[in-house]
Design an enzyme around this catalytic site. Structure first.
Site, PDB file in Angstrom:
ATOM      1  N   ARG A  62       0.840  -1.181   0.000  1.00  0.00           N
ATOM      2  CA  ARG A  62       0.000   0.000   0.000  1.00  0.00           C
ATOM      3  C   ARG A  62       0.893   1.256   0.000  1.00  0.00           C
ATOM      4  O   ARG A  62       0.434   2.371   0.161  1.00  0.00           O
ATOM      5  CB  ARG A  62      -0.970   0.031   1.184  1.00  0.00           C
ATOM      6  CG  ARG A  62      -0.409   0.348   2.516  1.00  0.00           C
ATOM      7  CD  ARG A  62      -1.439   1.089   3.372  1.00  0.00           C
ATOM      8  NE  ARG A  62      -1.580   2.458   2.930  1.00  0.00           N
ATOM      9  CZ  ARG A  62      -2.703   3.009   2.514  1.00  0.00           C
ATOM     10  NH1 ARG A  62      -3.809   2.354   2.465  1.00  0.00           N
ATOM     11  NH2 ARG A  62      -2.708   4.267   2.124  1.00  0.00           N
ATOM     12  N   ARG A  79     -15.124   9.688   1.784  1.00  0.00           N
ATOM     13  CA  ARG A  79     -14.438   9.874   0.505  1.00  0.00           C
ATOM     14  C   ARG A  79     -15.137   9.003  -0.526  1.00  0.00           C
ATOM     15  O   ARG A  79     -15.337   7.816  -0.290  1.00  0.00           O
ATOM     16  CB  ARG A  79     -12.977   9.456   0.617  1.00  0.00           C
ATOM     17  CG  ARG A  79     -12.142   9.932  -0.581  1.00  0.00           C
ATOM     18  CD  ARG A  79     -10.718   9.434  -0.495  1.00  0.00           C
ATOM     19  NE  ARG A  79     -10.619   8.101  -1.055  1.00  0.00           N
ATOM     20  CZ  ARG A  79      -9.656   7.213  -0.753  1.00  0.00           C
ATOM     21  NH1 ARG A  79      -8.716   7.512   0.126  1.00  0.00           N
ATOM     22  NH2 ARG A  79      -9.639   6.022  -1.312  1.00  0.00           N
ATOM     23  N   GLU A 135     -15.378   5.263   0.737  1.00  0.00           N
ATOM     24  CA  GLU A 135     -14.474   5.038   1.867  1.00  0.00           C
ATOM     25  C   GLU A 135     -14.975   5.790   3.091  1.00  0.00           C
ATOM     26  O   GLU A 135     -14.820   7.001   3.183  1.00  0.00           O
ATOM     27  CB  GLU A 135     -13.075   5.530   1.478  1.00  0.00           C
ATOM     28  CG  GLU A 135     -12.057   4.426   1.375  1.00  0.00           C
ATOM     29  CD  GLU A 135     -11.623   3.905   2.731  1.00  0.00           C
ATOM     30  OE1 GLU A 135     -12.326   4.139   3.734  1.00  0.00           O
ATOM     31  OE2 GLU A 135     -10.577   3.275   2.788  1.00  0.00           O
TER      32      GLU A 135
HETATM   33 MG   LIG Z   1      -9.084   2.699  -3.585  1.00  0.00          MG
END
Ligand SMILES: [Mg+2]
Ligand SMILES: Nc1ncnc2c1ncn2[C@@H]1O[C@H](COP(=O)(O)OP(=O)(O)O)[C@@H](O)[C@H]1O
Length: 299
Positions: free
Chosen positions: A210, A250, A267
């Site tokens: 990530r 988000r 999100e």
């Molecule tokens: Mg994403």
């Protein structure tokens, strides 16, 4: 002035966004502590508000994370939001509410099923690129882009065999040139937007990180993007029975085949908010946090 905890995972307590938000909160008189969500020694009751932030390691421990969220008083976003939003089957709820979402098939393990989905989506199987990803993930982990159906199927099967929920989507071609647009809301109000560059390269195989951060460019959300983003938030509220009282949200959007926005991700758990990237964003989030703290009362 209130005591506020920002919840992180052990490896991300120094995340640049945590620093920027801590400074903005301190500037308006709050006392901020960065706490590790699975650290047993933390007394969450000591805080007027706990804000979920860089807890990105939860994807390997989702059940424990949701349990933790249920135990923490005055948590934002709320535990019921986190329980729903940490599994991408929430996209079904959005689609059922009429929100445009990237076409998604679940747990596909045989070619016949894949072909049936491709037909329904009017996509020629041989000329389509596919994305396979797990339903519990963050930061593109275990995600890949495939041009060969057999590769896509093998990846999907391997996720299913590991007891995970596998998602299969067409690769949205506009992402290569236009990226995806993240639309950020603070305390329910539109705050800012950024464009995130494409992450999946053809032929790269399954991703395991990530930390390869996307290229980020501040932008202004278009009216169409704002409409779809708000539609996604209304659909979330509907799916969860209302009263979500979101501190942050988000909505990640891509341009679908006709150019209209489609949701790739909503999100509500631990989104990067891109606070260091946009002037005034950290201050707006600090103000939303103050409003939430005031509505909850002091401890
Ligand atoms: Mg994403
Ligand atoms: N259907 C898709 N079409 C194009 N790109 C995709 C697609 N699905 C995922 N991606 C790429 O992979 C990245 C990660 O996928 P995403 O669904 O956002 O999951 P997460 O961010 O939770 O890992 C996206 O930011 C995007 O660059």
């Amino acid at each position: 002035m209130a005591r506020i905890a920002l919840a992180s995972s052990a490896s991300y307590v120094d995340d640049p966004e945590i620093k920027v938000l801590s400074e903005a909160l301190a500037a308006v008189g709050h006392e901020v502590a960065v706490e590790v969500w699975d650290d047993e020694a933390v007394d969450w009751h000591a805080y007027a508000l706990t804000v979920v932030r860089s807890t990105w390691d939860y994807t390997d421990h989702r059940d424990a994370f949701v349990e933790w969220a249920r135990r923490v008083p005055r948590l934002r976003n709320r535990a019921e939001v986190i329980a729903w939003n940490t599994h991408k089957t929430y996209l079904r709820d959005l689609a059922e509410a009429g929100c445009p979402v990237i076409p998604t098939a679940w747990d596909v393990t045989d070619e016949q099923t894949l072909v049936a989905h491709a037909d329904a989506w009017r996509l020629p199987v041989g000329e389509t690129e596919w994305v396979v990803k797990p339903a519990v993930s963050a930061g593109s982990r275990d995600t890949a882009r495939w041009s060969d159906v057999d590769d896509a199927l093998a990846h999907s099967r391997s996720l299913v065999e590991a007891g995970r929920t596998a998602m299969l989507q067409p690769y949205v071609a506009s992402v290569d040139a236009q990226g995806e647009t993240a639309v950020l809301f603070a305390g329910g109000d539109y705050s800012h937007a950024v464009i995130k560059g494409a992450l999946l390269a053809p032929g790269e195989g399954v991703r395991d990180d990530r930390d390869s951060r996307e290229r980020i460019t501040p932008t202004t959300a278009t009216d169409d993007q704002l409409d779809v983003a708000r539609q996604a938030l209304r659909a979330a509220s509907q799916a969860l029975g209302g009263g979500l009282d979101l501190l942050y949200a988000r909505v990640d959007l891509v341009a679908g085949p006709d150019g209209a926005p489609q949701v790739i991700e909503l999100e509500l758990t631990e989104p990067s908010l891109f606070l260091p990237n946009v002037d005034g964003a950290a201050e707006r989030f600090a103000a939303a946090i103050t409003t939430t703290v005031n509505s909850l009362g002091r401890v």
